[in-house]
Design an enzyme around this catalytic site. Sequence first.
Site, PDB file in Angstrom:
ATOM      1  N   LYS A   3      14.376  72.302  98.536  1.00  0.00           N
ATOM      2  CA  LYS A   3      15.415  72.083  97.516  1.00  0.00           C
ATOM      3  C   LYS A   3      16.422  73.218  97.609  1.00  0.00           C
ATOM      4  O   LYS A   3      16.302  74.236  96.916  1.00  0.00           O
ATOM      5  CB  LYS A   3      14.776  72.047  96.117  1.00  0.00           C
ATOM      6  CG  LYS A   3      14.571  70.619  95.625  1.00  0.00           C
ATOM      7  CD  LYS A   3      13.960  70.568  94.265  1.00  0.00           C
ATOM      8  CE  LYS A   3      14.968  70.359  93.169  1.00  0.00           C
ATOM      9  NZ  LYS A   3      15.625  69.063  93.162  1.00  0.00           N
TER      10      LYS A   3
HETATM   11  N1  PMP Z   1      15.327  63.766  96.087  1.00  0.00           N
HETATM   12  C1  PMP Z   1      16.083  64.826  95.794  1.00  0.00           C
HETATM   13  C2  PMP Z   1      17.220  65.165  96.698  1.00  0.00           C
HETATM   14  C3  PMP Z   1      15.810  65.582  94.660  1.00  0.00           C
HETATM   15  O1  PMP Z   1      16.561  66.643  94.367  1.00  0.00           O
HETATM   16  C4  PMP Z   1      14.739  65.212  93.830  1.00  0.00           C
HETATM   17  C5  PMP Z   1      14.449  65.993  92.586  1.00  0.00           C
HETATM   18  N2  PMP Z   1      13.707  67.141  92.879  1.00  0.00           N
HETATM   19  C6  PMP Z   1      13.950  64.113  94.195  1.00  0.00           C
HETATM   20  C7  PMP Z   1      14.285  63.414  95.325  1.00  0.00           C
HETATM   21  C8  PMP Z   1      12.747  63.750  93.387  1.00  0.00           C
HETATM   22  O2  PMP Z   1      11.762  64.716  93.573  1.00  0.00           O
HETATM   23  P1  PMP Z   1      10.724  65.109  92.444  1.00  0.00           P
HETATM   24  O3  PMP Z   1       9.984  63.874  92.132  1.00  0.00           O
HETATM   25  O4  PMP Z   1       9.881  66.149  93.075  1.00  0.00           O
HETATM   26  O5  PMP Z   1      11.500  65.602  91.282  1.00  0.00           O
END
Ligand code: PMP
Length: 300
Positions: A157
Amino acid sequence: MKKTKYYNDKTVIFLDGNWVKAKDANVSLFSQTLHYGIGAFEGIRSYQTPTGLCLFKAENHFKRLLNSLEVLNIQIPYNEDELNEITLQLLQKNNLRNAYVRPLVFMEDDMRLTPARKAHVMIAAWEWGQLLGKGELNITLSTFQRPERKFLPVTAKLVGNYTQAILASQEARARGYDEALMFDTFGNISQAPGANFFLERDGELFTPSVGSIMTGITRKVVMEYAKEMNIKVNEQIITVDMIHEADSAFLTGTATELVSIKSIEGIKMKLAWPDSIGSQLAEIYQHRIRNDDYQSMTIV
Ligand code: PMP
């Protein structure tokens, strides 16, 4: 849409080992993160449960933050447990229960393209509804592609990666849709700008396999719940043709939770949402986040 107020005069944030008022916190305009987008963050939700305040899947989130930092070769002086403890204190100090937590690691002043040596750690929290509302989304296929691993570390991220996400969302809204669905570099379906994608066909679920996607923690949780329901989840290539055959579809993410898709590029989902597997999973998800004792580290 109502603008979120992220802080008020009383809000306290964690910044480099200190508790400071959000309104008084200073960030240098010469931070390398501000100029070049190098930095990492997380998004975690806290929920009030009968056994106390829980950070949903905190361990996975802090692990992912530390992994993102490893990709960038950035060191911070906190481990998973310490980050967890700081976050719980933050929620307590701000009297927050059902909240969204944002840890952000950003760099010191450096205008060179070599890595800055020192990183700053900030953690803030605020009350936030579901990012894409309650669902029934009309989705468009984006002209923006998700990068592949060799171009950018897609499972980390990283701050800079989100310019592309904002551009895709902006394009979708300009076209009159609620959100975008992006392709990978091979022309297969990848995910939404900030959420993972699932579709249902003939009683099974399908979701893009690891490659161009963010390996979402909610995606993983939902796959586990589906398994418990004896529903087969196929992690595989999702072609555009599969959208024409979809009975239902949904998006998952920490900020999004689990929301329904009504149509993709004008193609309506065949099932009414309440009759879909996604709807059952959304119910389970909503129940578990508020009732399960899923995290040992809690404030009662
Ligand atoms: N894709 C992206 C690009 C994101 O930023 C997120 C949010 N973190 C997600 C998918 C979903 O991930 P998560 O379920 O871990 O929040």
